[in-house]
Structure formats: C-alpha cells, structure tokens
Design a protein around this motif. Structure first.
Motif, PDB file in Angstrom:
ATOM      1  N   GLY A   1     -49.861  11.945  35.910  1.00 28.06           N
ATOM      2  CA  GLY A   1     -50.124  11.323  34.619  1.00 28.06           C
ATOM      3  C   GLY A   1     -48.875  10.602  34.154  1.00 28.06           C
ATOM      4  N   ALA A   2     -49.038   9.688  33.230  1.00 23.44           N
ATOM      5  CA  ALA A   2     -47.896   8.957  32.684  1.00 23.44           C
ATOM      6  C   ALA A   2     -48.155   8.669  31.220  1.00 23.44           C
ATOM      7  N   GLU A   3     -47.084   8.522  30.474  1.00 22.75           N
ATOM      8  CA  GLU A   3     -47.181   8.206  29.060  1.00 22.75           C
ATOM      9  C   GLU A   3     -46.123   7.173  28.719  1.00 22.75           C
ATOM     10  N   ILE A   4     -46.500   6.177  27.949  1.00 21.37           N
ATOM     11  CA  ILE A   4     -45.578   5.133  27.523  1.00 21.37           C
ATOM     12  C   ILE A   4     -45.280   5.358  26.047  1.00 21.37           C
ATOM     13  N   THR A   5     -43.994   5.451  25.706  1.00 23.08           N
ATOM     14  CA  THR A   5     -43.588   5.673  24.322  1.00 23.08           C
ATOM     15  C   THR A   5     -42.515   4.654  23.943  1.00 23.08           C
ATOM     16  N   PRO A   6     -42.431   4.296  22.668  1.00 17.78           N
ATOM     17  CA  PRO A   6     -41.381   3.354  22.237  1.00 17.78           C
ATOM     18  C   PRO A   6     -40.021   4.029  22.228  1.00 17.78           C
ATOM     19  N   ILE A   7     -38.995   3.251  22.524  1.00 16.12           N
ATOM     20  CA  ILE A   7     -37.618   3.736  22.415  1.00 16.12           C
ATOM     21  C   ILE A   7     -37.104   3.264  21.054  1.00 16.12           C
ATOM     22  N   PRO A   8     -36.729   4.189  20.169  1.00 19.02           N
ATOM     23  CA  PRO A   8     -36.260   3.757  18.850  1.00 19.02           C
ATOM     24  C   PRO A   8     -34.975   2.944  18.972  1.00 19.02           C
ATOM     25  N   PRO A   9     -34.811   1.939  18.117  1.00 15.99           N
ATOM     26  CA  PRO A   9     -33.571   1.147  18.160  1.00 15.99           C
ATOM     27  C   PRO A   9     -32.381   2.031  17.771  1.00 15.99           C
ATOM     28  N   PRO A  10     -31.200   1.707  18.268  1.00 15.06           N
ATOM     29  CA  PRO A  10     -30.024   2.518  17.922  1.00 15.06           C
ATOM     30  C   PRO A  10     -29.742   2.444  16.417  1.00 15.06           C
ATOM     31  N   ALA A  11     -29.265   3.542  15.882  1.00 15.56           N
ATOM     32  CA  ALA A  11     -28.924   3.587  14.451  1.00 15.56           C
ATOM     33  C   ALA A  11     -27.716   2.700  14.205  1.00 15.56           C
ATOM     34  N   PRO A  12     -27.706   1.992  13.098  1.00 11.33           N
ATOM     35  CA  PRO A  12     -26.535   1.142  12.814  1.00 11.33           C
ATOM     36  C   PRO A  12     -25.301   1.998  12.622  1.00 11.33           C
ATOM     37  N   SER A  13     -24.167   1.507  13.114  1.00  9.53           N
ATOM     38  CA  SER A  13     -22.914   2.262  12.953  1.00  9.53           C
ATOM     39  C   SER A  13     -22.462   2.155  11.506  1.00  9.53           C
ATOM     40  N   PRO A  14     -21.835   3.213  11.000  1.00 10.87           N
ATOM     41  CA  PRO A  14     -21.384   3.158   9.596  1.00 10.87           C
ATOM     42  C   PRO A  14     -20.342   2.067   9.414  1.00 10.87           C
ATOM     43  N   ALA A  15     -20.425   1.398   8.293  1.00 14.30           N
ATOM     44  CA  ALA A  15     -19.477   0.316   8.001  1.00 14.30           C
ATOM     45  C   ALA A  15     -18.089   0.909   7.752  1.00 14.30           C
TER      46      ALA A  15
END
Length: 67
Positions: free
Chosen positions: A50-64
């Motif tokens: 079986g296989a499952e396709i899931t989204p990869i969340p975008p990286p969190a922005p680095s703190p300013a």
C-alpha cells in the motif's frame, strides 16, 4: 524492519490486482508531496503493498533577528 517485494532468486511473480483510488488531483498549488509505501502482508506466493501520499508542510519561517 524493512522487507522487499523482490522475489527470491529464481522465483517469479506477477500482478494479481491493481487498485488505484484518486481522491483529488495534485497540482502546482499542492506543494511538495511525500509518498510512503509499505508492505501490508507478504506470503510465499502473494504480497500486498500500500502507499499513501501526504503533503510536506513548508518550513517554518526563521525568527527575525532583532537588534
């Protein structure tokens, strides 16, 4: 534990069934996707995967940097 669907040397296999379920399209707006496959069951003559396709969340922005 990793298992392979490769047949033993000298053995052969064939497809018994192929089922694909499309729930929604992957488009340019979908972003990066990850596909993970797994062996559901493996016998002497038949293996099911079986296989499952899931989204990869975008990286969190680095703190300013603050001064």
């Amino acid at each position: 534990m990793r298992r392979s669907l490769q047949p033993a040397q000298g053995a052969a296999n064939t497809s018994l069934d192929l089922t694909i379920k499309f729930t929604r399209p992957a488009t340019n707006v979908s972003g990066l996707l990850r596909c993970e496959g797994r062996v559901v069951s493996m016998g002497r003559r038949t293996a099911t995967a079986g296989a499952e396709i899931t989204p990869i969340p975008p990286p969190a922005p680095s703190p300013a940097a603050s001064s």
